[in-house]
Design an enzyme around this catalytic site. Structure first.
Site, PDB file in Angstrom:
ATOM      1  N   LYS A   1       2.791 -55.027 -20.714  1.00 46.60           N
ATOM      2  CA  LYS A   1       2.486 -55.823 -21.901  1.00 46.60           C
ATOM      3  C   LYS A   1       2.149 -54.958 -23.114  1.00 46.60           C
ATOM      4  CE  LYS A   1      -2.387 -56.635 -20.678  1.00 46.60           C
ATOM      5  NZ  LYS A   1      -2.989 -55.874 -21.786  1.00 46.60           N
ATOM      6  N   THR A   2       1.455 -53.844 -22.909  1.00 45.73           N
ATOM      7  CA  THR A   2       1.125 -52.981 -24.039  1.00 45.73           C
ATOM      8  C   THR A   2       2.396 -52.397 -24.651  1.00 45.73           C
ATOM      9  OG1 THR A   2      -1.001 -52.414 -23.030  1.00 45.73           O
ATOM     10  CG2 THR A   2      -0.221 -50.989 -24.799  1.00 45.73           C
TER      11      THR A   2
ATOM     12  N   ASP B   1      -4.173 -59.382 -27.725  1.00 44.75           N
ATOM     13  CA  ASP B   1      -4.052 -58.949 -26.335  1.00 44.75           C
ATOM     14  C   ASP B   1      -5.094 -59.673 -25.489  1.00 44.75           C
ATOM     15  OD1 ASP B   1      -3.127 -57.551 -24.179  1.00 44.75           O
ATOM     16  OD2 ASP B   1      -4.182 -55.698 -24.647  1.00 44.75           O
ATOM     17  N   GLU B   2      -4.823 -59.822 -24.200  1.00 46.56           N
ATOM     18  CA  GLU B   2      -5.747 -60.455 -23.246  1.00 46.56           C
ATOM     19  C   GLU B   2      -6.219 -61.824 -23.763  1.00 46.56           C
ATOM     20  OE1 GLU B   2      -5.872 -59.161 -20.480  1.00 46.56           O
ATOM     21  OE2 GLU B   2      -5.897 -56.984 -20.556  1.00 46.56           O
TER      22      GLU B   2
ATOM     23  N   GLN C   1      -5.483 -63.594 -14.624  1.00 45.49           N
ATOM     24  CA  GLN C   1      -6.484 -62.531 -14.772  1.00 45.49           C
ATOM     25  C   GLN C   1      -7.648 -62.964 -15.658  1.00 45.49           C
ATOM     26  OE1 GLN C   1      -4.924 -58.341 -14.952  1.00 45.49           O
ATOM     27  NE2 GLN C   1      -2.975 -59.361 -15.367  1.00 45.49           N
TER      28      GLN C   1
ATOM     29  N   ARG D   1      -4.856 -53.670  -9.208  1.00 38.90           N
ATOM     30  CA  ARG D   1      -5.219 -52.392  -9.839  1.00 38.90           C
ATOM     31  C   ARG D   1      -4.496 -51.247  -9.130  1.00 38.90           C
ATOM     32  NH1 ARG D   1      -5.485 -54.028 -13.945  1.00 38.90           N
ATOM     33  NH2 ARG D   1      -4.837 -55.919 -12.881  1.00 38.90           N
TER      34      ARG D   1
END
Length: 636
Positions: free
Chosen positions: A32-33, A222-223, A253, A585
């Protein structure tokens, strides 16, 4: 278009869709980044000035990474004219502070407000409870939590008080108002104020709102699943009628409802922004097929989500390991044994993370790591919360801003003959009532702060902090402590080294920027990439990070998932999302463990395996045998 090389079809679609509202539902490890940074580059390539672009993240670490990646992309684009300015990349709280500082006159505030961190807020709330005469009846931490949640929902202390009918609610309202009065007297803002004041300004002043809408024509968030109401409103006010907003997130998430995150924001994005395009990023570049299969099966049990299925071209990888330990000490020995084997196979300590649901679990783990002589680092004890670091920061803030909370902290560090009675007189403006000797001590202290303030106006931040450390007596006091002193001195020296990043800024703006950075630091900002040590942290703290090898400990019913009295279906789904975050993770291997007996706050109890273990297909899990028994104990 070379900058699109290497992007998959869904990523390219998101990058090229630059106009209008866009929701990117990005699974864990789906890049995503990369999408956000390449989309910013695409917007600039189409003719938009970089400074017209805003990107908002949740942590300083994420903002720093995004800023660096955007700068690198711009440098690597030879067909672009070199840009003098860059996109504005910020956390929500830093953005709120920027808006407040740029409009401080309209808000009736100082240009550089004092920013209370959590400890400052807690001390002030404790005093507010005491001043209200109900010390022992209301828990300050609870009142602070209520106030924080209410502020996050856009409710002020006055509005809360107006609706408070029950005696307990009225008591909370009274304490909250006293807390707000103490903040105002200090010219201070707490974390929630950084959002609340900025949003109120944007909401109530059309000219201010228009200014920021003209300043930033494209907004990236973001997020997005972690936003609360204020953060969602702040973004909407800045987006305005252009509707050029790209929200990136993953409802799977969303793990921060306890601090105000509202999953409804991402679930209702298409309702908030009609005609929005929604793009799923499902290709994972991080984990093995086995890890993703386990994660997919686990999260599929949740109902409140948009269905997506992560896939990868990575290798199948090894099965997830599971160990049923006798107790927490046995579990910790298992972890260190496996860490030792991984190191023998060539893994570095920094490639390994040990996760747990609750902070108390770290004690047994730390003891085991110390006994095994394995380097480790615990995330969660913030560098800026260490006593000596807070002392030096408090000296700087007291000199520049004169905040009562800072004066109260440093007036006796080191001791200078000013006791509680004298301090109370200082803070309440009754110094003329003191005895002559006490007035002399107060005058000497205030003279010291005045010299510090004068010094701050003529030397860079790092030199100023070194000066304060010497002249305040802190350095001498730490040197006298032969046990903890050396380590505490190193922490202060590290603080001074961090301040060097701000030495090139104009005076005294650099020092103010440094103090703001210290106040807004998060847990992940404490993780030093150069430290080759195993990371120990809560699952919450691991969000946004990745490691080749991940241990998930304490997988017991009541602990993970954590059980609350009267827990709702939403709470249970969030616990499963937390487990999903833990699993995803990992890049190569996941190790799960539980303790059949665990001592919690002095009480030992038997535990059942976490339901999350049953959510993972048995063919994806291999049970580890206790070496002392030489055989496998199977899950019942």
């Amino acid at each position: 278009m070379s900058h699109l090389d290497g992007l998959n079809a869904a990523q390219k679609e998101a990058v090229l869709h630059t106009e209008g509202p866009l929701l990117v539902l990005a699974g864990a490890g789906a890049g995503k980044t990369r999408v956000v940074t390449h989309r910013i580059l695409e917007i600039i390539r189409r003719g938009t000035a970089p400074e017209k672009i805003l990107a908002i993240t949740f942590t300083n670490k994420a903002a720093k990474e995004m800023r660096e990646r955007v700068e690198a992309l711009l440098r690597e684009s030879p067909d672009l004219v070199p840009q003098e300015k860059l996109p504005f990349v910020s956390t929500f709280h830093s953005l709120g502070l920027t808006i407040i500082k740029e409009n401080y006159r309209a808000l009736g505030m100082k240009r550089f407000p004092v920013i209370y961190d959590r400890n400052d807020s807690m001390k002030t709330m404790k005093q507010a409870v005491k001043d209200a005469g109900i010390d022992g009846e209301l828990e300050p931490r609870m009142v602070l939590s209520v106030a924080s949640r209410q502020k996050g929902d856009g409710v002020t202390a006055s509005e809360f008080a107006a609706k408070a009918e029950e005696p307990r609610a009225r008591a909370i309202a009274d304490v909250w108002r006293r807390y707000e009065a103490a903040l105002a007297a200090d010219g201070a803002l707490d974390f929630d104020d950084l959002l609340a004041r900025a949003v109120a300004l944007l909401r109530d002043h059309a000219d201010t709102r228009a200014h920021y809408q003209d300043r930033w024509h494209y907004v990236h968030i973001d997020e997005y699943q972690d936003t609360n109401r204020l953060q969602s409103d702040m973004a909407a006010f800045i987006v305005g009628d252009r509707k050029n907003v790209c929200a990136v997130g993953d409802m799977d998430q969303c793990i921060y409802s306890w601090r105000g995150a509202d999953i409804k924001n991402i679930m209702s994005f298409e309702k908030e922004y009609p005609n929005a395009r929604t793009i799923l990023l499902e290709e994972n570049y991080r984990s093995t097929k086995t890890i993703l299969a386990a994660a997919n099966d686990l999260i599929a049990k949740n109902q409140y989500r948009v269905d997506k299925n992560l896939f990868t071209s990575n290798a199948d990888g090894e099965n997830i390991s599971f160990y049923r330990a006798l107790n927490e000490s046995d579990e910790a020995r298992f972890v260190t044994r496996m860490v030792g084997e991984l190191r023998e196979e060539g893994a570095r300590p920094s490639e390994i993370a040990v996760l747990y649901r609750a902070n108390f679990q770290s004690r047994a783990l730390e003891e085991a790591f110390l006994h095994a002589d394995i380097p480790y680092q615990v995330l969660g004890t913030k560098f800026f919360e260490r006593a000596e670091v807070k002392d030096l920061v408090a000296y700087a803030r007291a000199a520049l801003l004169g905040a009562n909370v800072d004066i109260a902290r440093i007036v006796g560090t080191p001791p200078r003959g000013i006791g509680k009675t004298t301090l109370l007189a200082m803070l309440s403006g009754r110094e003329d009532e003191l005895r002559a000797a006490s007035r002399e001590s107060v005058a000497a202290f205030r003279g010291l702060l005045a010299r510090f303030k004068e010094r701050s106006e003529c030397v860079p931040p790092s030199e100023f902090l070194a000066y304060v450390m010497r002249e305040s007596g802190m350095e001498s006091e730490l040197r006298r402590d032969k046990i903890e002193g050396p380590e505490r001195l190193e922490n202060v020296r590290e603080l001074i080294a961090l301040a060097r990043r701000f030495d090139m800024m104009p005076l005294p703006d650099g020092l103010h920027a440094f103090l703001e950075n210290a106040a807004l630091a998060s847990d992940q900002d404490e993780m030093k990439d150069e430290q080759d040590a195993v990371r120990l942290m809560t699952v919450h703290a691991s969000k946004g990070l990745e490691f080749p090898y991940v241990f998930i400990t304490g997988l017991e019913e009541g602990l993970f998932p954590y059980s609350r009295d009267g827990g709702s279906a939403e709470d249970k789904e969030e616990e499963r999302r937390l487990m999903y975050v833990a699993i995803t993770r990992a890049q190569k291997r996941v190790f799960c463990s539980m303790a059949s007996m665990r001592t919690v706050f002095g009480t030992q109890s038997f535990s059942e395996p976490s339901q999350f273990l049953a959510d993972i297909p048995p063919e994806l899990m291999t049970e580890e045998a206790p070496r002392r028994l030489g055989k496998t104990i199977y899950l019942s």
